[in-house]
Write a protein that holds these residues in place. Structure first.
Motif, PDB file in Angstrom:
ATOM      1  N   ARG A 101      -7.971 -18.851   9.110  1.00  0.00           N
ATOM      2  CA  ARG A 101      -6.800 -19.500   8.510  1.00  0.00           C
ATOM      3  C   ARG A 101      -7.227 -20.417   7.365  1.00  0.00           C
ATOM      4  O   ARG A 101      -6.603 -20.440   6.299  1.00  0.00           O
ATOM      5  N   ILE A 102      -8.309 -21.186   7.587  1.00  0.00           N
ATOM      6  CA  ILE A 102      -8.797 -22.090   6.548  1.00  0.00           C
ATOM      7  C   ILE A 102      -9.304 -21.300   5.342  1.00  0.00           C
ATOM      8  O   ILE A 102      -9.077 -21.671   4.188  1.00  0.00           O
ATOM      9  N   ALA A 103     -10.002 -20.199   5.623  1.00  0.00           N
ATOM     10  CA  ALA A 103     -10.633 -19.427   4.547  1.00  0.00           C
ATOM     11  C   ALA A 103      -9.637 -18.582   3.758  1.00  0.00           C
ATOM     12  O   ALA A 103      -9.703 -18.505   2.526  1.00  0.00           O
ATOM     13  N   PHE A 104      -8.703 -17.929   4.457  1.00  0.00           N
ATOM     14  CA  PHE A 104      -7.858 -16.931   3.789  1.00  0.00           C
ATOM     15  C   PHE A 104      -6.356 -17.157   3.948  1.00  0.00           C
ATOM     16  O   PHE A 104      -5.569 -16.324   3.516  1.00  0.00           O
ATOM     17  N   GLY A 105      -5.959 -18.249   4.566  1.00  0.00           N
ATOM     18  CA  GLY A 105      -4.537 -18.542   4.671  1.00  0.00           C
ATOM     19  C   GLY A 105      -3.971 -18.230   6.044  1.00  0.00           C
ATOM     20  O   GLY A 105      -4.633 -17.685   6.924  1.00  0.00           O
ATOM     21  N   ARG A 106      -2.703 -18.571   6.203  1.00  0.00           N
ATOM     22  CA  ARG A 106      -2.064 -18.484   7.507  1.00  0.00           C
ATOM     23  C   ARG A 106      -2.009 -17.060   8.047  1.00  0.00           C
ATOM     24  O   ARG A 106      -2.197 -16.829   9.244  1.00  0.00           O
ATOM     25  N   SER A 107      -1.740 -16.087   7.172  1.00  0.00           N
ATOM     26  CA  SER A 107      -1.625 -14.700   7.648  1.00  0.00           C
ATOM     27  C   SER A 107      -2.915 -14.211   8.284  1.00  0.00           C
ATOM     28  O   SER A 107      -2.892 -13.497   9.295  1.00  0.00           O
ATOM     29  N   ALA A 108      -4.061 -14.610   7.700  1.00  0.00           N
ATOM     30  CA  ALA A 108      -5.351 -14.198   8.263  1.00  0.00           C
ATOM     31  C   ALA A 108      -5.565 -14.796   9.641  1.00  0.00           C
ATOM     32  O   ALA A 108      -6.032 -14.122  10.569  1.00  0.00           O
ATOM     33  N   GLY A 109      -5.221 -16.072   9.812  1.00  0.00           N
ATOM     34  CA  GLY A 109      -5.341 -16.698  11.113  1.00  0.00           C
ATOM     35  C   GLY A 109      -4.414 -16.070  12.141  1.00  0.00           C
ATOM     36  O   GLY A 109      -4.784 -15.873  13.306  1.00  0.00           O
ATOM     37  N   TYR A 110      -3.206 -15.740  11.699  1.00  0.00           N
ATOM     38  CA  TYR A 110      -2.230 -15.078  12.575  1.00  0.00           C
ATOM     39  C   TYR A 110      -2.761 -13.727  13.036  1.00  0.00           C
ATOM     40  O   TYR A 110      -2.756 -13.415  14.238  1.00  0.00           O
ATOM     41  N   MET A 111      -3.235 -12.915  12.085  1.00  0.00           N
ATOM     42  CA  MET A 111      -3.717 -11.577  12.429  1.00  0.00           C
ATOM     43  C   MET A 111      -4.959 -11.644  13.304  1.00  0.00           C
ATOM     44  O   MET A 111      -5.086 -10.894  14.274  1.00  0.00           O
ATOM     45  N   SER A 112      -5.873 -12.555  12.974  1.00  0.00           N
ATOM     46  CA  SER A 112      -7.094 -12.666  13.770  1.00  0.00           C
ATOM     47  C   SER A 112      -6.772 -13.010  15.215  1.00  0.00           C
ATOM     48  O   SER A 112      -7.322 -12.413  16.147  1.00  0.00           O
ATOM     49  N   GLY A 113      -5.861 -13.958  15.420  1.00  0.00           N
ATOM     50  CA  GLY A 113      -5.509 -14.372  16.768  1.00  0.00           C
ATOM     51  C   GLY A 113      -4.833 -13.283  17.575  1.00  0.00           C
ATOM     52  O   GLY A 113      -5.208 -12.999  18.720  1.00  0.00           O
ATOM     53  N   TRP A 114      -3.831 -12.634  16.983  1.00  0.00           N
ATOM     54  CA  TRP A 114      -3.084 -11.613  17.721  1.00  0.00           C
ATOM     55  C   TRP A 114      -3.904 -10.333  17.924  1.00  0.00           C
ATOM     56  O   TRP A 114      -3.783  -9.664  18.965  1.00  0.00           O
ATOM     57  N   ILE A 115      -4.747  -9.979  16.965  1.00  0.00           N
ATOM     58  CA  ILE A 115      -5.614  -8.810  17.146  1.00  0.00           C
ATOM     59  C   ILE A 115      -6.605  -9.078  18.272  1.00  0.00           C
ATOM     60  O   ILE A 115      -6.867  -8.202  19.103  1.00  0.00           O
ATOM     61  N   VAL A 129       0.761  -5.836  13.955  1.00  0.00           N
ATOM     62  CA  VAL A 129       0.437  -7.254  13.812  1.00  0.00           C
ATOM     63  C   VAL A 129       0.617  -7.692  12.360  1.00  0.00           C
ATOM     64  O   VAL A 129       1.165  -8.777  12.084  1.00  0.00           O
ATOM     65  N   PHE A 130       0.192  -6.848  11.413  1.00  0.00           N
ATOM     66  CA  PHE A 130       0.328  -7.170   9.994  1.00  0.00           C
ATOM     67  C   PHE A 130       1.793  -7.324   9.596  1.00  0.00           C
ATOM     68  O   PHE A 130       2.173  -8.293   8.920  1.00  0.00           O
ATOM     69  N   VAL A 131       2.619  -6.376  10.020  1.00  0.00           N
ATOM     70  CA  VAL A 131       4.051  -6.439   9.691  1.00  0.00           C
ATOM     71  C   VAL A 131       4.681  -7.678  10.308  1.00  0.00           C
ATOM     72  O   VAL A 131       5.468  -8.389   9.665  1.00  0.00           O
ATOM     73  N   SER A 132       4.330  -7.963  11.568  1.00  0.00           N
ATOM     74  CA  SER A 132       4.905  -9.140  12.224  1.00  0.00           C
ATOM     75  C   SER A 132       4.469 -10.420  11.531  1.00  0.00           C
ATOM     76  O   SER A 132       5.231 -11.394  11.459  1.00  0.00           O
ATOM     77  N   SER A 133       3.225 -10.455  10.990  1.00  0.00           N
ATOM     78  CA  SER A 133       2.769 -11.653  10.276  1.00  0.00           C
ATOM     79  C   SER A 133       3.600 -11.894   9.028  1.00  0.00           C
ATOM     80  O   SER A 133       3.927 -13.055   8.701  1.00  0.00           O
ATOM     81  N   LYS A 134       3.986 -10.828   8.339  1.00  0.00           N
ATOM     82  CA  LYS A 134       4.819 -10.963   7.156  1.00  0.00           C
ATOM     83  C   LYS A 134       6.219 -11.448   7.529  1.00  0.00           C
ATOM     84  O   LYS A 134       6.818 -12.273   6.842  1.00  0.00           O
ATOM     85  N   LEU A 135       6.744 -10.913   8.637  1.00  0.00           N
ATOM     86  CA  LEU A 135       8.083 -11.309   9.068  1.00  0.00           C
ATOM     87  C   LEU A 135       8.096 -12.774   9.492  1.00  0.00           C
ATOM     88  O   LEU A 135       9.032 -13.525   9.156  1.00  0.00           O
ATOM     89  N   VAL A 136       7.042 -13.208  10.204  1.00  0.00           N
ATOM     90  CA  VAL A 136       6.958 -14.615  10.611  1.00  0.00           C
ATOM     91  C   VAL A 136       6.827 -15.531   9.404  1.00  0.00           C
ATOM     92  O   VAL A 136       7.500 -16.572   9.307  1.00  0.00           O
ATOM     93  N   ARG A 137       6.009 -15.121   8.467  1.00  0.00           N
ATOM     94  CA  ARG A 137       5.793 -15.928   7.275  1.00  0.00           C
ATOM     95  C   ARG A 137       7.083 -16.046   6.473  1.00  0.00           C
ATOM     96  O   ARG A 137       7.422 -17.122   5.941  1.00  0.00           O
ATOM     97  N   ARG A 138       7.842 -14.958   6.404  1.00  0.00           N
ATOM     98  CA  ARG A 138       9.110 -14.961   5.654  1.00  0.00           C
ATOM     99  C   ARG A 138      10.137 -15.867   6.336  1.00  0.00           C
ATOM    100  O   ARG A 138      10.857 -16.627   5.689  1.00  0.00           O
TER     101      ARG A 138
END
Length: 379
Positions: free
Chosen positions: A14-28, A367-376
């Motif tokens: 999350r720190i390195a690449f933003g919230r979406s990366a942290g979201y995907m890393s955690g859920w994956i 997970v990727f699609v859900s990260s976009k929906l959450v971010r939106r």
């Protein structure tokens, strides 16, 4: 060591690449953990059938799942004590197995059926050539799945400098035991006798007349697999709490009871695990391989994200102030990423593994699609 975080690698992503990366890393990681747990439960049930061949696998699955969740519901302090006990037992017995194999190789022990010490040549190590080795690498990596729990639990250590030591000792110990134990298995039994119907260690020991030796070792292998399952459950429940704290999962999942247990996170994991176990018995001949491959792919893809975060953040650590600087930076990280990529490509060479890779890709896309929906929705 430089910056211990309760969310571990997903926080760094999350720190390195933003919230979406942290979201995907955690859920994956959570999905991979659930897949690992389901495969471990199937393996545990299969090993237990060694003693009770007429009892359905589903009965043992329910039993092991209930025990695993029960230990986690006991709380962090009790969990640590139970896991330490399992670790001591399984390491001790694996070392004893290696010593027993060494004595057999030296002629001190002899098999009941006159099985000679096997010669380990290229045909024994690579019976299906480079193609077989390449496609099997995903399961080798899968066997080391869970080492990232050191990072997940690093924030619990009182002395930050112990993190690097723990990681180094863990890696060296695991590699030595893994290689030596498998070497002794191949020395003690013919490769054609090894199958997925029983533990290879039990198969190797079954040729000896020492009373209850194979039974005892089967019990220890079960305890080791059970320990892995319990550890995976602990790790992924902590990740769910971290996701919840960052707003990447329902807020209720971070709530803990008086023993420090995130009960709702555990119940969500239990529901997902129940679905996978049901699928495993709907397709018993192939589901295990699908699940294991998918879990392995998702796990090591997360390792790539961990390595990428490490490459991005590494220069921010000041070695002049006693901070840890990794050896071989950045070349070791690039080499590891290349090896992981080659391993995933190798999984495409085998039909059942290809299906597992496709399953993992589908889950990652979800997970990727859900990260976009959450971010939106947040934005």
């Amino acid at each position: 060591m430089n910056d211990p975080q309760s969310g571990s690698f997903r926080t760094y992503a999350r720190i390195a690449f933003g919230r979406s990366a942290g979201y995907m890393s955690g859920w994956i990681y959570w999905l991979a953990g659930v897949l690992i747990m389901s495969s471990e439960i199937v393996a545990l049930s299969t090993f237990t059938q060694y003693w009770f061949p007429h009892v359905p696998l589903g009965v043992f699955s329910l039993l092991y799942a209930a025990l695993g969740f029960g230990i986690n519901f006991m709380g962090v302090r009790n969990f640590g004590a139970v896991e330490s006990m399992f670790a001591v037992v399984k390491l001790t017995v694996l070392v004893l197995f290696i010593l027993f194999g060494a004595l057999f190789v030296c002629g001190v022990f002899h098999a009941a059926y006159g099985v000679p010490v096997q010669r380990i040549g290229m045909n024994a190590l690579f019976p299906h050539g480079v193609h077989g080795l390449w496609s099997a690498m995903i399961f080798v990596f899968f066997s080391f799945g869970g080492i990232e729990v050191v990072g997940v639990t690093s924030s619990e250590l009182k002395r930050g400098e112990d993190i690097a030591k723990a990681g180094a000792v863990l890696l060296v110990t695991l590699v030595l035991i893994y290689v030596l134990a498998l070497y002794m298995v191949l020395k003690m039994t013919d490769q054609s006798a090894i199958s997925d119907a029983a533990s290879p260690f039990v198969t190797a020991l079954s040729g000896f007349t020492i009373p209850y030796l194979d039974t005892l070792f089967n019990l220890i292998i079960i305890s080791a697999a059970f320990s892995t399952m319990v550890g995976a459950l602990f790790g992924i429940s902590r990740i769910l709490v971290s996701l919840s704290e960052d707003g990447d999962a329902p807020r209720s999942l971070k709530q803990t009871n008086g023993r420090g247990v995130a009960a709702k996170s555990l119940w969500l994991t239990a529901a997902a695990l129940a679905v996978l176990i049901a699928c495993s018995y709907a397709l018993p001949s192939s589901m295990y391989e699908y699940v294991s491959t998918a879990a392995g792919v998702m796990l090591i893809l997360n390792w790539i994200l961990i390595l990428a975060s490490y490459l991005k953040l590494h220069n921010g650590y000041d070695s002049g102030n006693g901070k840890f600087r990794a050896f071989g930076y950045p070349y070791t990280a690039y080499l590891a990423i290349a090896l992981i990529a080659m391993t995933i490509i190798g999984a495409l060479l085998h039909r059942n593994e290809r299906i597992g890779v496709v399953l993992s890709v589908v889950l990652i896309l979800l997970v990727f699609v859900s990260s976009k929906l959450v971010r939106r929705s947040v934005g």
